[in-house]
Design a protein around this motif. Sequence first.
Motif, mmCIF file in Angstrom:
data_model
loop_
_atom_site.group_PDB
_atom_site.id
_atom_site.type_symbol
_atom_site.label_atom_id
_atom_site.label_comp_id
_atom_site.label_asym_id
_atom_site.label_seq_id
_atom_site.Cartn_x
_atom_site.Cartn_y
_atom_site.Cartn_z
ATOM 1 N N ILE A 191 -5.572 6.046 9.402
ATOM 2 C CA ILE A 191 -5.302 4.742 9.867
ATOM 3 C C ILE A 191 -3.940 5.477 10.816
ATOM 4 C CG2 ILE A 191 -5.902 2.660 11.169
ATOM 5 C CD1 ILE A 191 -7.606 3.147 7.991
ATOM 6 N N PRO A 192 -3.928 5.517 12.096
ATOM 7 C CA PRO A 192 -2.693 5.151 12.881
ATOM 8 C C PRO A 192 -1.493 3.759 12.938
ATOM 9 C CG PRO A 192 -4.255 6.711 14.476
ATOM 10 C CD PRO A 192 -5.575 5.618 13.415
ATOM 11 N N HIS A 193 -2.099 2.742 12.858
ATOM 12 C CA HIS A 193 -1.581 2.029 12.995
ATOM 13 C C HIS A 193 -0.976 1.546 11.966
ATOM 14 C CE1 HIS A 193 -5.787 0.618 12.867
ATOM 15 N NE2 HIS A 193 -5.470 -0.138 11.934
ATOM 16 N N VAL A 194 -1.644 1.638 10.719
ATOM 17 C CA VAL A 194 -1.511 1.673 9.613
ATOM 18 C C VAL A 194 -0.232 2.263 8.352
ATOM 19 C CG1 VAL A 194 -1.767 1.952 6.354
ATOM 20 C CG2 VAL A 194 -3.844 1.415 7.931
ATOM 21 N N THR A 195 0.753 1.353 8.524
ATOM 22 C CA THR A 195 2.329 2.143 8.539
ATOM 23 C C THR A 195 3.191 2.753 7.016
ATOM 24 O OG1 THR A 195 3.518 0.789 9.200
ATOM 25 C CG2 THR A 195 3.213 1.630 11.120
ATOM 26 N N THR A 196 2.314 1.271 6.195
ATOM 27 C CA THR A 196 2.895 1.468 5.094
ATOM 28 C C THR A 196 1.438 0.792 4.055
ATOM 29 O OG1 THR A 196 4.487 0.133 5.816
ATOM 30 C CG2 THR A 196 4.806 -0.153 3.602
ATOM 31 N N ILE A 197 1.719 1.307 3.707
ATOM 32 C CA ILE A 197 1.009 1.351 2.191
ATOM 33 C C ILE A 197 1.288 0.485 0.192
ATOM 34 C CG2 ILE A 197 -0.994 2.566 0.444
ATOM 35 C CD1 ILE A 197 -1.311 4.565 3.081
ATOM 36 N N ARG A 198 0.762 0.191 -0.250
ATOM 37 C CA ARG A 198 1.541 -0.621 -0.936
ATOM 38 C C ARG A 198 0.640 -0.764 -2.334
ATOM 39 N NH1 ARG A 198 3.266 -6.510 -1.550
ATOM 40 N NH2 ARG A 198 3.521 -6.476 0.645
ATOM 41 N N ILE A 199 1.302 -0.328 -3.526
ATOM 42 C CA ILE A 199 -0.058 -0.387 -4.732
ATOM 43 C C ILE A 199 0.887 -1.628 -5.642
ATOM 44 C CG2 ILE A 199 -0.647 1.222 -6.391
ATOM 45 C CD1 ILE A 199 -1.177 3.197 -4.355
ATOM 46 N N HIS A 200 0.126 -2.175 -6.345
ATOM 47 C CA HIS A 200 0.213 -3.134 -7.692
ATOM 48 C C HIS A 200 -0.839 -2.400 -8.159
ATOM 49 C CE1 HIS A 200 1.260 -6.810 -4.803
ATOM 50 N NE2 HIS A 200 1.797 -5.617 -4.212
ATOM 51 N N SER A 201 0.518 -2.427 -8.851
ATOM 52 C CA SER A 201 -0.632 -1.994 -11.048
ATOM 53 C C SER A 201 0.053 -2.392 -12.170
ATOM 54 C CB SER A 201 -0.094 -0.811 -10.657
ATOM 55 O OG SER A 201 -0.959 -0.125 -11.779
ATOM 56 N N ARG A 202 -0.073 -2.300 -13.253
ATOM 57 C CA ARG A 202 0.256 -2.548 -14.426
ATOM 58 C C ARG A 202 0.159 -1.104 -14.624
ATOM 59 N NH1 ARG A 202 1.161 -6.683 -18.426
ATOM 60 N NH2 ARG A 202 1.337 -8.824 -17.696
ATOM 61 N N VAL A 203 -0.264 -0.775 -14.845
ATOM 62 C CA VAL A 203 -0.476 0.803 -15.284
ATOM 63 C C VAL A 203 0.591 1.811 -15.601
ATOM 64 C CG1 VAL A 203 -1.382 3.517 -14.968
ATOM 65 C CG2 VAL A 203 -3.255 1.479 -13.969
ATOM 66 N N PRO A 204 1.888 1.961 -14.619
ATOM 67 C CA PRO A 204 2.669 2.371 -15.575
ATOM 68 C C PRO A 204 3.076 1.688 -17.072
ATOM 69 C CG PRO A 204 2.761 2.223 -13.745
ATOM 70 C CD PRO A 204 2.314 1.458 -13.611
ATOM 71 N N LEU A 205 3.112 0.651 -16.890
ATOM 72 C CA LEU A 205 3.555 0.358 -18.365
ATOM 73 C C LEU A 205 2.219 0.045 -19.412
ATOM 74 C CD1 LEU A 205 6.388 -2.358 -17.687
ATOM 75 C CD2 LEU A 205 6.046 0.205 -17.845
ATOM 76 N N ALA A 206 1.090 -0.654 -19.353
ATOM 77 C CA ALA A 206 -0.236 -0.773 -19.936
ATOM 78 C C ALA A 206 -0.985 0.765 -20.281
ATOM 79 C CB ALA A 206 -0.479 -1.896 -19.086
#
Length: 365
Positions: A191-206
Amino acid sequence: MPEISSSPDARHEAPSQTHARKAARAQRTLRTPGDLLESGLIDRDALADVTRVSQRYATAIPDVFRALIEHPDDPIGLQVIPHADELILSPDEDADPIADDALSPVPGIVRRYADRALLKPLLVCPLYCRFCFRREHVGPDGGLLGDDDLDRALGWLSDHAEIREVILTGGDPLMLSPRRLSTIMARLNAIPHVTTIRIHSRVPLAAPERVSGELLDALETDRALWLALHANHAREFTQAGDAALRTIIRRGIPVLGQSVLLRGVNDSSAALEDLFRAMVERRVKPYYLHQLDRAPGTARFHVPIEEGRALLASLRGRVTGLAWPTYVLDIPGGHGKAPLGPDYVDLDSGMIIDPSGQTHALGAA
């Protein structure tokens, strides 16, 4: 069908290996009142109440968190062990406190701001927080966004050129199989206009065992990619979690920290200082300290805003600016996040307060 992977290598196992792995993992993650009783996290006297709570809200305590619980009422136990007080409802509580449902134009999408939107590909988590503002929806048996709904959600994002950032949340996006996650990332990348993706997660610790090369390969993108890590207490950072974070950071993914101010968990200067220092020492930038969203049955965790402002002010000058988050309230009704302070300047009087509490003239600034 959408996939949730319970192991990074699940696709390469023989059926007998898969069955054995799933059985072992089921033993490690506590999910039922019986599991909690057998593990010593609840007393038999509490079983009936916890059973009623579990009929309404999901439970999952992975082994890494179980090992950290010294007592059911300690800062880790409070976050994850069901409690009878969850069935006590207050008048100011709301099943949809920040209007996710009201602001969802199509399934899986929430739009609260002009330039960004949430994409919720699933509502499954490695653990279920007892204070979660989506606690009415999350759980192990529901919330997977089907192929048709995912197509519709991605189509909506593609049709709205003003959306520059997509935030993958849920649930926990890193609970998806690498194949499913890779598909979503590739389609966002297209999608050309999507420049940033953010992921919210607890997985790295949980669930640090999930942070595999295959999972990180699935996150490959040409877009700016950020990971927002949810942690509320310094003890959540274990050796396994630290290793998972190092693996993520070595891939060039910057990590932000977000926390919720919680009674009994981190409602002291010492606890917050330890938490923010633990983040910075692992190259995690404290980003947001959230005021509790008033979801049903969460009153026992509530800390008044003035107390939160005082706690944050007590850390100014004691910790590096790198360890200083923005204290925010997600305004009920879906009106977005607003900073809560604390404040250091009074423009009317022309005075400013230094970190030690002394007042000075603002001068020509």
